[in-house]
Write a protein that holds these residues in place. Sequence first.
Motif, PDB file in Angstrom:
ATOM      1  N   ARG A  45       0.828  -1.226   0.000  1.00 51.66           N
ATOM      2  CA  ARG A  45       0.000   0.000   0.000  1.00 51.66           C
ATOM      3  C   ARG A  45       0.855   1.265   0.000  1.00 51.66           C
ATOM      4  O   ARG A  45       0.460   2.299   0.531  1.00 51.66           O
ATOM      5  N   ILE A  82       3.816   5.174  -3.588  1.00 49.47           N
ATOM      6  CA  ILE A  82       4.344   5.250  -4.961  1.00 49.47           C
ATOM      7  C   ILE A  82       3.935   4.065  -5.829  1.00 49.47           C
ATOM      8  O   ILE A  82       3.972   4.148  -7.034  1.00 49.47           O
ATOM      9  N   ARG A 108      -0.434  -6.069   7.734  1.00 50.38           N
ATOM     10  CA  ARG A 108      -1.368  -6.450   8.811  1.00 50.38           C
ATOM     11  C   ARG A 108      -2.566  -7.250   8.292  1.00 50.38           C
ATOM     12  O   ARG A 108      -3.465  -7.572   9.045  1.00 50.38           O
ATOM     13  N   THR A 165       8.468   1.439 -16.134  1.00 51.30           N
ATOM     14  CA  THR A 165       8.528   2.600 -15.225  1.00 51.30           C
ATOM     15  C   THR A 165       9.312   3.727 -15.905  1.00 51.30           C
ATOM     16  O   THR A 165       8.900   4.894 -15.894  1.00 51.30           O
TER      17      THR A 165
HETATM   18  P1  NDP Z   1       7.434  -0.152   0.485  1.00 50.37           P
HETATM   19  O1  NDP Z   1       8.444  -0.795   1.392  1.00 50.37           O
HETATM   20  O2  NDP Z   1       7.201   1.308   0.570  1.00 50.37           O
HETATM   21  O3  NDP Z   1       6.021  -0.869   0.713  1.00 50.37           O
HETATM   22  C1  NDP Z   1       5.923  -2.248   0.876  1.00 50.37           C
HETATM   23  C2  NDP Z   1       4.484  -2.605   1.133  1.00 50.37           C
HETATM   24  O4  NDP Z   1       4.411  -4.024   1.283  1.00 50.37           O
HETATM   25  C3  NDP Z   1       3.920  -2.003   2.412  1.00 50.37           C
HETATM   26  O5  NDP Z   1       2.618  -1.536   2.193  1.00 50.37           O
HETATM   27  C4  NDP Z   1       3.928  -3.188   3.398  1.00 50.37           C
HETATM   28  O6  NDP Z   1       2.877  -3.127   4.341  1.00 50.37           O
HETATM   29  C5  NDP Z   1       3.695  -4.351   2.451  1.00 50.37           C
HETATM   30  N1  NDP Z   1       4.199  -5.598   3.017  1.00 50.37           N
HETATM   31  C6  NDP Z   1       5.433  -5.837   3.524  1.00 50.37           C
HETATM   32  N2  NDP Z   1       5.504  -7.111   3.952  1.00 50.37           N
HETATM   33  C7  NDP Z   1       4.310  -7.674   3.706  1.00 50.37           C
HETATM   34  C8  NDP Z   1       3.758  -8.964   3.950  1.00 50.37           C
HETATM   35  N3  NDP Z   1       4.466  -9.932   4.519  1.00 50.37           N
HETATM   36  N4  NDP Z   1       2.481  -9.195   3.572  1.00 50.37           N
HETATM   37  C9  NDP Z   1       1.742  -8.234   2.986  1.00 50.37           C
HETATM   38  N5  NDP Z   1       2.205  -6.986   2.742  1.00 50.37           N
HETATM   39  C10 NDP Z   1       3.478  -6.719   3.110  1.00 50.37           C
HETATM   40  O7  NDP Z   1       7.860  -0.601  -0.959  1.00 50.37           O
HETATM   41  P2  NDP Z   1       7.522   0.043  -2.422  1.00 50.37           P
HETATM   42  O8  NDP Z   1       6.070   0.043  -2.660  1.00 50.37           O
HETATM   43  O9  NDP Z   1       8.301   1.282  -2.601  1.00 50.37           O
HETATM   44  O10 NDP Z   1       8.220  -1.064  -3.338  1.00 50.37           O
HETATM   45  C11 NDP Z   1       7.810  -2.413  -3.336  1.00 50.37           C
HETATM   46  C12 NDP Z   1       8.783  -3.219  -4.179  1.00 50.37           C
HETATM   47  O11 NDP Z   1       8.724  -2.751  -5.509  1.00 50.37           O
HETATM   48  C13 NDP Z   1      10.259  -3.109  -3.782  1.00 50.37           C
HETATM   49  O12 NDP Z   1      10.907  -4.329  -4.065  1.00 50.37           O
HETATM   50  C14 NDP Z   1      10.794  -2.029  -4.692  1.00 50.37           C
HETATM   51  O13 NDP Z   1      12.191  -2.160  -4.919  1.00 50.37           O
HETATM   52  C15 NDP Z   1      10.015  -2.340  -5.951  1.00 50.37           C
HETATM   53  N6  NDP Z   1       9.846  -1.202  -6.856  1.00 50.37           N
HETATM   54  C16 NDP Z   1      10.032  -1.446  -8.171  1.00 50.37           C
HETATM   55  C17 NDP Z   1       9.857  -0.462  -9.089  1.00 50.37           C
HETATM   56  C18 NDP Z   1      10.043  -0.791 -10.521  1.00 50.37           C
HETATM   57  O14 NDP Z   1      10.202   0.106 -11.343  1.00 50.37           O
HETATM   58  N7  NDP Z   1      10.015  -2.078 -10.900  1.00 50.37           N
HETATM   59  C19 NDP Z   1       9.512   0.919  -8.701  1.00 50.37           C
HETATM   60  C20 NDP Z   1       9.240   1.061  -7.288  1.00 50.37           C
HETATM   61  C21 NDP Z   1       9.418   0.024  -6.402  1.00 50.37           C
HETATM   62  P3  NDP Z   1       2.779  -1.964   5.478  1.00 50.37           P
HETATM   63  O15 NDP Z   1       2.241  -0.766   4.755  1.00 50.37           O
HETATM   64  O16 NDP Z   1       1.820  -2.537   6.450  1.00 50.37           O
HETATM   65  O17 NDP Z   1       4.161  -1.787   6.006  1.00 50.37           O
END
Ligand code: NDP
Length: 293
Positions: A166, A169, A195, A276
Amino acid sequence: MTRILDGKATSLSIEEELSKVVQDRLNRGLKRPHLAAVLVGDNPASQAYVGHKVKACSRVGFDSTLVDKPTSISQSELLRVVEELNKNSSIDGFIVQLPLPDHINDQEILEAVLPTKDVDGFHPVNAGKMALDLPCFLPATPMGIMSLIERAGIDTEGKHAVILGRSSIVGTPMALLLRRNNKPGNCTVTVCHSRTENLVEHTSRADILVAAIGRAHFVTADMVKDGAVVIDVGINRIPDESKKSGSRLTGDVDFESVAPKCSWITPVPGGVGPMTIASLMQNTLQACIKKDA
Ligand code: NDP
Protein backbone atom coordinates in the motif's frame (compact mmCIF):
# COMPACT_ATOMS: atom_id res chain seq x y z
CA MET A 1 -0.84 -21.27 -21.86
CA THR A 2 1.30 -18.79 -19.95
CA ARG A 3 2.24 -15.64 -21.79
CA ILE A 4 5.04 -13.28 -20.77
CA LEU A 5 4.15 -9.62 -20.29
CA ASP A 6 7.30 -8.30 -21.92
CA GLY A 7 8.03 -4.91 -20.40
CA LYS A 8 11.32 -4.59 -22.22
CA ALA A 9 9.77 -4.97 -25.69
CA THR A 10 6.77 -2.78 -24.81
CA SER A 11 9.02 -0.04 -23.42
CA LEU A 12 11.05 -0.09 -26.65
CA SER A 13 7.85 0.45 -28.67
CA ILE A 14 6.95 3.40 -26.43
CA GLU A 15 10.47 4.80 -26.83
CA GLU A 16 10.18 4.54 -30.63
CA GLU A 17 6.91 6.49 -30.50
CA LEU A 18 8.51 9.12 -28.26
CA SER A 19 11.54 9.48 -30.56
CA LYS A 20 9.21 10.20 -33.49
CA VAL A 21 7.36 12.87 -31.50
CA VAL A 22 10.69 14.48 -30.53
CA GLN A 23 11.85 14.46 -34.15
CA ASP A 24 8.56 16.01 -35.22
CA ARG A 25 8.94 18.72 -32.55
CA LEU A 26 12.46 19.52 -33.76
CA ASN A 27 11.24 19.69 -37.38
CA ARG A 28 8.67 22.24 -36.25
CA GLY A 29 11.32 24.32 -34.43
CA LEU A 30 10.13 23.32 -30.95
CA LYS A 31 12.50 22.51 -28.09
CA ARG A 32 13.71 19.08 -27.02
CA PRO A 33 12.08 17.81 -23.84
CA HIS A 34 14.48 18.13 -20.91
CA LEU A 35 14.45 15.95 -17.77
CA ALA A 36 16.60 16.62 -14.71
CA ALA A 37 17.30 14.08 -11.97
CA VAL A 38 18.57 14.90 -8.50
CA LEU A 39 20.70 12.16 -6.99
CA VAL A 40 21.76 12.48 -3.36
CA GLY A 41 24.51 10.29 -1.93
CA ASP A 42 26.12 7.13 -3.25
CA ASN A 43 23.44 4.44 -2.92
CA PRO A 44 24.40 2.03 -5.75
CA ALA A 45 20.76 1.12 -6.55
CA SER A 46 19.79 4.80 -6.83
CA GLN A 47 22.85 5.50 -8.99
CA ALA A 48 21.83 2.62 -11.28
CA TYR A 49 18.17 3.79 -11.52
CA VAL A 50 19.18 7.37 -12.31
CA GLY A 51 21.71 6.07 -14.85
CA HIS A 52 18.92 4.10 -16.61
CA LYS A 53 16.74 7.22 -16.72
CA VAL A 54 19.52 9.38 -18.18
CA LYS A 55 20.27 6.72 -20.83
CA ALA A 56 16.58 6.48 -21.73
CA CYS A 57 16.56 10.28 -22.27
CA SER A 58 19.37 10.00 -24.78
CA ARG A 59 17.65 7.09 -26.60
CA VAL A 60 14.44 9.08 -27.13
CA GLY A 61 16.22 12.35 -27.91
CA PHE A 62 15.54 14.26 -24.68
CA ASP A 63 18.08 16.47 -22.98
CA SER A 64 18.96 15.37 -19.47
CA THR A 65 20.72 16.93 -16.52
CA LEU A 66 22.03 14.98 -13.56
CA VAL A 67 22.32 16.99 -10.35
CA ASP A 68 24.61 14.94 -8.12
CA LYS A 69 24.79 15.98 -4.43
CA PRO A 70 26.69 14.46 -1.49
CA THR A 71 24.92 12.57 1.35
CA SER A 72 25.90 15.45 3.65
CA ILE A 73 23.63 17.95 1.86
CA SER A 74 21.35 19.77 4.30
CA GLN A 75 17.57 20.05 4.04
CA SER A 76 17.80 23.75 3.18
CA GLU A 77 20.49 23.20 0.53
CA LEU A 78 18.40 20.48 -1.10
CA LEU A 79 15.34 22.73 -1.00
CA ARG A 80 17.43 25.35 -2.82
CA VAL A 81 18.34 22.80 -5.51
CA VAL A 82 14.63 22.05 -6.00
CA GLU A 83 13.83 25.78 -6.16
CA GLU A 84 16.49 26.32 -8.85
CA LEU A 85 15.05 23.48 -10.93
CA ASN A 86 11.55 24.88 -10.47
CA LYS A 87 12.75 28.23 -11.84
CA ASN A 88 14.92 26.88 -14.67
CA SER A 89 12.75 27.33 -17.74
CA SER A 90 14.86 25.01 -19.92
CA ILE A 91 13.94 22.04 -17.67
CA ASP A 92 10.46 20.64 -18.32
CA GLY A 93 10.34 18.14 -15.48
CA PHE A 94 12.53 16.68 -12.77
CA ILE A 95 12.71 13.92 -10.24
CA VAL A 96 14.36 13.61 -6.85
CA GLN A 97 15.54 10.00 -6.64
CA LEU A 98 14.35 8.22 -3.49
CA PRO A 99 15.35 7.13 -0.91
CA LEU A 100 16.93 10.29 0.49
CA PRO A 101 19.37 10.18 3.46
CA ASP A 102 17.73 9.77 6.89
CA HIS A 103 18.36 13.38 7.96
CA ILE A 104 16.31 14.68 4.99
CA ASN A 105 12.56 15.16 5.30
CA ASP A 106 11.46 13.52 2.02
CA GLN A 107 7.93 14.82 2.14
CA GLU A 108 9.04 18.46 2.44
CA ILE A 109 11.34 18.00 -0.57
CA LEU A 110 8.66 16.33 -2.70
CA GLU A 111 6.16 19.06 -1.81
CA ALA A 112 8.63 21.75 -2.89
CA VAL A 113 8.63 20.42 -6.47
CA LEU A 114 6.40 22.49 -8.74
CA PRO A 115 3.40 20.23 -9.56
CA THR A 116 3.75 21.12 -13.26
CA LYS A 117 7.33 19.77 -13.23
CA ASP A 118 6.57 16.80 -10.95
CA VAL A 119 7.00 14.08 -13.61
CA ASP A 120 7.25 11.40 -10.88
CA GLY A 121 3.69 12.29 -9.82
CA PHE A 122 4.64 12.31 -6.12
CA HIS A 123 3.44 15.84 -5.21
CA PRO A 124 0.18 15.82 -3.19
CA VAL A 125 -1.46 17.98 -5.90
CA ASN A 126 -0.84 15.25 -8.50
CA ALA A 127 -1.70 12.45 -6.03
CA GLY A 128 -4.97 14.24 -5.18
CA LYS A 129 -5.84 14.82 -8.82
CA MET A 130 -5.16 11.15 -9.55
CA ALA A 131 -7.56 10.16 -6.76
CA LEU A 132 -10.21 12.46 -8.29
CA ASP A 133 -9.52 11.12 -11.79
CA LEU A 134 -8.43 14.54 -13.04
CA PRO A 135 -5.61 15.08 -15.58
CA CYS A 136 -2.25 14.92 -13.77
CA PHE A 137 1.14 13.26 -13.79
CA LEU A 138 0.66 9.63 -12.74
CA PRO A 139 3.42 7.90 -10.76
CA ALA A 140 5.60 6.09 -13.28
CA THR A 141 5.44 2.51 -11.97
CA PRO A 142 1.62 2.14 -11.78
CA MET A 143 1.32 4.11 -15.03
CA GLY A 144 3.75 1.69 -16.71
CA ILE A 145 1.81 -1.32 -15.43
CA MET A 146 -1.45 0.10 -16.83
CA SER A 147 0.25 0.63 -20.22
CA LEU A 148 1.60 -2.91 -20.18
CA ILE A 149 -1.88 -4.32 -19.45
CA GLU A 150 -3.46 -2.09 -22.11
CA ARG A 151 -0.92 -2.86 -24.84
CA ALA A 152 -1.18 -6.62 -24.17
CA GLY A 153 -4.96 -6.32 -24.67
CA ILE A 154 -5.77 -7.80 -21.25
CA ASP A 155 -9.42 -7.34 -20.30
CA THR A 156 -9.69 -5.96 -16.76
CA GLU A 157 -13.41 -5.09 -16.78
CA GLY A 158 -15.18 -6.49 -13.69
CA LYS A 159 -12.12 -8.48 -12.63
CA HIS A 160 -10.94 -8.87 -9.05
CA ALA A 161 -7.53 -7.22 -8.61
CA VAL A 162 -5.51 -7.84 -5.46
CA ILE A 163 -2.59 -5.53 -4.69
CA LEU A 164 0.10 -6.63 -2.25
CA GLY A 165 1.49 -3.43 -0.74
CA ARG A 166 0.00 0.00 0.00
CA SER A 167 2.93 2.37 -0.54
CA SER A 168 2.16 5.83 -1.87
CA ILE A 169 4.34 5.25 -4.96
CA VAL A 170 3.15 1.79 -6.02
CA GLY A 171 0.38 -0.05 -4.10
CA THR A 172 -2.01 2.82 -3.42
CA PRO A 173 -1.90 4.44 -6.90
CA MET A 174 -2.12 0.98 -8.50
CA ALA A 175 -5.37 0.36 -6.62
CA LEU A 176 -6.76 3.74 -7.71
CA LEU A 177 -5.92 3.18 -11.38
CA LEU A 178 -7.28 -0.38 -11.54
CA ARG A 179 -10.60 0.60 -9.98
CA ARG A 180 -11.12 3.65 -12.26
CA ASN A 181 -14.04 3.68 -14.65
CA ASN A 182 -11.69 3.34 -17.60
CA LYS A 183 -10.15 0.87 -20.00
CA PRO A 184 -8.06 -0.70 -18.54
CA GLY A 185 -9.76 -0.33 -15.16
CA ASN A 186 -13.15 -1.18 -13.71
CA CYS A 187 -11.64 -3.79 -11.41
CA THR A 188 -12.92 -4.60 -7.95
CA VAL A 189 -9.81 -3.99 -5.87
CA THR A 190 -8.49 -5.47 -2.63
CA VAL A 191 -5.37 -3.89 -1.10
CA CYS A 192 -3.30 -6.08 1.24
CA HIS A 193 -0.47 -5.03 3.56
CA SER A 194 1.62 -6.35 6.42
CA ARG A 195 -1.37 -6.45 8.81
CA THR A 196 -3.71 -8.27 6.42
CA GLU A 197 -5.05 -11.49 7.94
CA ASN A 198 -5.44 -14.66 5.86
CA LEU A 199 -3.45 -13.19 2.98
CA VAL A 200 -3.69 -16.35 0.87
CA GLU A 201 -7.51 -16.20 0.96
CA HIS A 202 -7.27 -12.82 -0.78
CA THR A 203 -4.49 -13.57 -3.23
CA SER A 204 -6.00 -16.88 -4.34
CA ARG A 205 -9.17 -15.06 -5.43
CA ALA A 206 -7.28 -12.57 -7.61
CA ASP A 207 -7.83 -12.46 -11.36
CA ILE A 208 -5.06 -9.85 -11.40
CA LEU A 209 -2.40 -10.01 -8.70
CA VAL A 210 0.10 -7.16 -8.28
CA ALA A 211 2.98 -7.91 -5.92
CA ALA A 212 4.75 -4.80 -4.58
CA ILE A 213 6.13 -5.61 -1.16
CA GLY A 214 9.89 -5.97 -1.61
CA ARG A 215 10.31 -9.60 -0.45
CA ALA A 216 12.06 -12.03 -2.76
CA HIS A 217 9.90 -14.96 -3.97
CA PHE A 218 7.14 -14.14 -1.44
CA VAL A 219 4.30 -15.11 -3.79
CA THR A 220 4.25 -18.88 -4.28
CA ALA A 221 2.08 -21.10 -6.48
CA ASP A 222 -0.38 -21.96 -3.67
CA MET A 223 -1.27 -18.22 -3.38
CA VAL A 224 -2.26 -17.82 -7.03
CA LYS A 225 -5.51 -18.69 -8.85
CA ASP A 226 -5.30 -20.68 -12.11
CA GLY A 227 -5.30 -18.32 -15.07
CA ALA A 228 -4.40 -15.20 -13.05
CA VAL A 229 -2.51 -12.23 -14.49
CA VAL A 230 0.50 -11.72 -12.20
CA ILE A 231 2.42 -8.44 -12.14
CA ASP A 232 5.69 -8.54 -10.20
CA VAL A 233 6.87 -5.08 -9.14
CA GLY A 234 9.48 -6.26 -6.64
CA ILE A 235 13.19 -5.64 -7.12
CA ASN A 236 15.20 -7.65 -4.61
CA ARG A 237 18.88 -8.47 -4.64
CA ILE A 238 19.62 -12.06 -3.61
CA PRO A 239 22.92 -13.99 -3.37
CA ASP A 240 23.84 -15.96 -6.51
CA GLU A 241 27.27 -17.53 -6.64
CA SER A 242 26.95 -18.23 -10.37
CA LYS A 243 27.16 -14.46 -11.02
CA LYS A 244 30.40 -12.52 -11.07
CA SER A 245 28.92 -9.96 -8.68
CA GLY A 246 27.79 -12.76 -6.33
CA SER A 247 24.17 -11.60 -6.50
CA ARG A 248 21.24 -11.07 -8.87
CA LEU A 249 17.93 -9.23 -9.00
CA THR A 250 14.67 -11.06 -8.48
CA GLY A 251 11.04 -10.18 -7.94
CA ASP A 252 8.45 -10.69 -5.21
CA VAL A 253 7.02 -13.66 -7.12
CA ASP A 254 8.51 -17.15 -7.21
CA PHE A 255 8.44 -17.10 -11.01
CA GLU A 256 9.34 -20.78 -11.57
CA SER A 257 6.44 -22.18 -9.56
CA VAL A 258 3.90 -19.42 -10.25
CA ALA A 259 4.32 -18.94 -14.03
CA PRO A 260 2.74 -22.26 -15.08
CA LYS A 261 -0.53 -21.25 -13.33
CA CYS A 262 -0.81 -17.81 -14.95
CA SER A 263 -2.41 -16.52 -18.12
CA TRP A 264 0.13 -13.68 -18.11
CA ILE A 265 3.13 -12.89 -15.91
CA THR A 266 5.84 -10.22 -15.85
CA PRO A 267 9.47 -11.34 -15.56
CA VAL A 268 12.04 -9.66 -13.30
CA PRO A 269 14.11 -8.13 -14.77
CA GLY A 270 12.42 -7.10 -18.03
CA GLY A 271 8.86 -6.54 -16.79
CA VAL A 272 7.74 -3.55 -14.74
CA GLY A 273 11.20 -1.90 -14.48
CA PRO A 274 11.57 -0.78 -18.13
CA MET A 275 7.91 0.29 -18.20
CA THR A 276 8.53 2.60 -15.22
CA ILE A 277 11.26 4.38 -17.17
CA ALA A 278 9.17 4.59 -20.36
CA SER A 279 6.34 6.19 -18.34
CA LEU A 280 8.71 8.76 -16.87
CA MET A 281 9.74 9.66 -20.44
CA GLN A 282 6.04 9.97 -21.43
CA ASN A 283 5.39 12.27 -18.45
CA THR A 284 8.41 14.42 -19.36
CA LEU A 285 7.15 14.83 -22.92
CA GLN A 286 3.73 15.84 -21.57
CA ALA A 287 5.35 18.41 -19.25
CA CYS A 288 7.20 19.84 -22.24
CA ILE A 289 4.08 19.94 -24.44
CA LYS A 290 2.10 21.69 -21.69
CA LYS A 291 4.79 24.38 -21.53
CA ASP A 292 4.41 25.00 -25.30
CA ALA A 293 0.77 25.86 -24.84
P1 NDP B 1 7.43 -0.15 0.48
O1 NDP B 1 8.44 -0.79 1.39
O2 NDP B 1 7.20 1.31 0.57
O3 NDP B 1 6.02 -0.87 0.71
C1 NDP B 1 5.92 -2.25 0.88
C2 NDP B 1 4.48 -2.61 1.13
O4 NDP B 1 4.41 -4.02 1.28
C3 NDP B 1 3.92 -2.00 2.41
O5 NDP B 1 2.62 -1.54 2.19
C4 NDP B 1 3.93 -3.19 3.40
O6 NDP B 1 2.88 -3.13 4.34
C5 NDP B 1 3.69 -4.35 2.45
N1 NDP B 1 4.20 -5.60 3.02
C6 NDP B 1 5.43 -5.84 3.52
N2 NDP B 1 5.50 -7.11 3.95
C7 NDP B 1 4.31 -7.67 3.71
C8 NDP B 1 3.76 -8.96 3.95
N3 NDP B 1 4.47 -9.93 4.52
N4 NDP B 1 2.48 -9.20 3.57
C9 NDP B 1 1.74 -8.23 2.99
N5 NDP B 1 2.21 -6.99 2.74
C10 NDP B 1 3.48 -6.72 3.11
O7 NDP B 1 7.86 -0.60 -0.96
P2 NDP B 1 7.52 0.04 -2.42
O8 NDP B 1 6.07 0.04 -2.66
O9 NDP B 1 8.30 1.28 -2.60
O10 NDP B 1 8.22 -1.06 -3.34
C11 NDP B 1 7.81 -2.41 -3.34
C12 NDP B 1 8.78 -3.22 -4.18
O11 NDP B 1 8.72 -2.75 -5.51
C13 NDP B 1 10.26 -3.11 -3.78
O12 NDP B 1 10.91 -4.33 -4.06
C14 NDP B 1 10.79 -2.03 -4.69
O13 NDP B 1 12.19 -2.16 -4.92
C15 NDP B 1 10.01 -2.34 -5.95
N6 NDP B 1 9.85 -1.20 -6.86
C16 NDP B 1 10.03 -1.45 -8.17
C17 NDP B 1 9.86 -0.46 -9.09
C18 NDP B 1 10.04 -0.79 -10.52
O14 NDP B 1 10.20 0.11 -11.34
N7 NDP B 1 10.01 -2.08 -10.90
C19 NDP B 1 9.51 0.92 -8.70
C20 NDP B 1 9.24 1.06 -7.29
C21 NDP B 1 9.42 0.02 -6.40
P3 NDP B 1 2.78 -1.96 5.48
O15 NDP B 1 2.24 -0.77 4.75
O16 NDP B 1 1.82 -2.54 6.45
O17 NDP B 1 4.16 -1.79 6.01
